[in-house]
Design a protein around this motif. Structure first.
Motif, PDB file in Angstrom:
ATOM      1  N   UNK A 156     -26.834  17.538  11.192  1.00 46.63           N
ATOM      2  CA  UNK A 156     -26.824  17.402  12.648  1.00 46.63           C
ATOM      3  C   UNK A 156     -27.692  16.219  13.089  1.00 46.63           C
ATOM      4  N   UNK A 157     -28.766  15.953  12.345  1.00 51.87           N
ATOM      5  CA  UNK A 157     -29.688  14.879  12.720  1.00 51.87           C
ATOM      6  C   UNK A 157     -29.061  13.494  12.644  1.00 51.87           C
ATOM      7  N   UNK A 158     -27.960  13.367  11.887  1.00 48.52           N
ATOM      8  CA  UNK A 158     -27.300  12.062  11.742  1.00 48.52           C
ATOM      9  C   UNK A 158     -26.172  11.839  12.738  1.00 48.52           C
ATOM     10  N   UNK A 159     -25.818  12.858  13.503  1.00 47.13           N
ATOM     11  CA  UNK A 159     -24.661  12.755  14.389  1.00 47.13           C
ATOM     12  C   UNK A 159     -24.781  11.636  15.428  1.00 47.13           C
ATOM     13  N   UNK A 160     -25.933  11.456  16.091  1.00 47.63           N
ATOM     14  CA  UNK A 160     -26.008  10.355  17.077  1.00 47.63           C
ATOM     15  C   UNK A 160     -25.775   8.979  16.467  1.00 47.63           C
ATOM     16  N   UNK A 161     -26.131   8.804  15.191  1.00 47.06           N
ATOM     17  CA  UNK A 161     -25.991   7.499  14.551  1.00 47.06           C
ATOM     18  C   UNK A 161     -24.548   7.169  14.196  1.00 47.06           C
ATOM     19  N   UNK A 162     -23.733   8.182  13.953  1.00 42.24           N
ATOM     20  CA  UNK A 162     -22.368   7.928  13.485  1.00 42.24           C
ATOM     21  C   UNK A 162     -21.305   8.269  14.531  1.00 42.24           C
ATOM     22  N   UNK A 163     -21.752   8.667  15.714  1.00 43.21           N
ATOM     23  CA  UNK A 163     -20.797   9.102  16.736  1.00 43.21           C
ATOM     24  C   UNK A 163     -19.783   8.026  17.089  1.00 43.21           C
ATOM     25  N   UNK A 164     -20.210   6.769  17.069  1.00 42.60           N
ATOM     26  CA  UNK A 164     -19.334   5.665  17.469  1.00 42.60           C
ATOM     27  C   UNK A 164     -18.768   4.892  16.278  1.00 42.60           C
ATOM     28  N   UNK A 165     -18.829   5.483  15.101  1.00 42.20           N
ATOM     29  CA  UNK A 165     -18.279   4.846  13.901  1.00 42.20           C
ATOM     30  C   UNK A 165     -16.931   5.485  13.600  1.00 42.20           C
ATOM     31  N   UNK A 166     -15.815   4.827  13.963  1.00 45.97           N
ATOM     32  CA  UNK A 166     -14.501   5.477  13.851  1.00 45.97           C
ATOM     33  C   UNK A 166     -14.087   5.823  12.431  1.00 45.97           C
ATOM     34  N   UNK A 167     -14.645   5.120  11.442  1.00 41.57           N
ATOM     35  CA  UNK A 167     -14.244   5.376  10.055  1.00 41.57           C
ATOM     36  C   UNK A 167     -15.047   6.500   9.410  1.00 41.57           C
ATOM     37  N   UNK A 168     -16.059   6.993  10.112  1.00 43.32           N
ATOM     38  CA  UNK A 168     -16.911   8.045   9.559  1.00 43.32           C
ATOM     39  C   UNK A 168     -16.396   9.411   9.970  1.00 43.32           C
ATOM     40  N   UNK A 169     -16.029  10.237   8.992  1.00 43.56           N
ATOM     41  CA  UNK A 169     -15.526  11.580   9.288  1.00 43.56           C
ATOM     42  C   UNK A 169     -16.691  12.545   9.379  1.00 43.56           C
ATOM     43  N   UNK A 170     -16.686  13.388  10.406  1.00 43.44           N
ATOM     44  CA  UNK A 170     -17.746  14.363  10.621  1.00 43.44           C
ATOM     45  C   UNK A 170     -17.298  15.721  10.087  1.00 43.44           C
ATOM     46  N   UNK A 171     -17.984  16.201   9.047  1.00 43.64           N
ATOM     47  CA  UNK A 171     -17.732  17.515   8.463  1.00 43.64           C
ATOM     48  C   UNK A 171     -19.006  18.338   8.582  1.00 43.64           C
TER      49      UNK A 171
END
Length: 207
Positions: A125-140
């Motif tokens: 959860x702590x990394x979510x703000x950093x990758x929110x705008x990275x379209x190639x990064x899948x959130x699992x």
């Protein structure tokens, strides 16, 4: 069959006479998109290569029953197509399989299965703000549900939704929102079982 198998990373457009051994790692509900019934899956092989697959129309019901989540299968000679337009890429390949009733699909024996413990890559959860705008990064996410809010109607979008409070191993809390397409399939289970704090896995989320 094992000696005939290749890996997902080696499959090219218009490939023929091939077989792979894969586990069903992700599976969406059956949906209507662009006026067609369809279902998407993600296959993972022993090399941790991932390829999304899609089933259309008259093939959906039969293959939905055949392809069970987290089970291992030999799959062969499906059509391989390039992923185009705004279609999200759910795997490591820019190609996808088109599955039909004519595709070779056979569940493996239990001793041949691919273990599921090496195919998941969860997002803290702590990394979510950093990758929110990275379209190639899948959130699992791996989490527990600890609270359920009542369903509500959003006037601005003219859609129904329901919010859930979830928590992960970092002991960080987050709001998970389920929109209309999930209110019938997923929300009832979460609401009924929230008192048990069920541990769940969700893939390809938007933050």
């Amino acid at each position: 069959m094992e000696e005939k198998c290749t890996t997902l990373g080696k499959l090219e457009l218009e490939a023929q006479n091939w077989f792979v051994k894969v586990i069903v790692a992700e599976k969406t509900p059956i949906r209507f998109l662009r006026w067609r019934r369809q279902q998407r899956l993600v296959f993972v092989d022993k090399e941790n290569e991932r390829m999304q697959s899609i089933i259309y129309e008259q093939d959906v019901d039969q293959l939905d029953k055949l392809l069970e989540l987290y089970k291992t299968y030999h799959v062969g000679n499906a059509k391989i197509r390039e992923i185009t337009g705004n279609t999200p890429i759910l795997g490591t390949s820019k190609h996808q399989m088109i599955l039909s009733r004519s595709t070779y699909i056979k569940r493996t024996e239990e001793h041949e299965r691919i273990p599921i413990d090496h195919i998941y890559q969860f997002t803290p959860f702590s990394e979510l703000p950093e990758i929110a705008d990275v379209p190639t990064k899948q959130i699992n996410l791996l989490f527990s549900v600890i609270h359920v809010f009542p369903p509500r109607f959003v006037e601005r979008t003219k859609r129904n939704l329901q919010d859930f409070v979830i928590i992960n191993e970092e002991r960080r809390a987050l709001i998970l929102t389920l929109w209309e397409e999930f209110l019938q399939s997923e929300a009832p289970y979460l609401t009924k079982n929230v008192h048990t704090m069920p541990i769940l896995i969700s893939f390809a989320l938007k933050f």
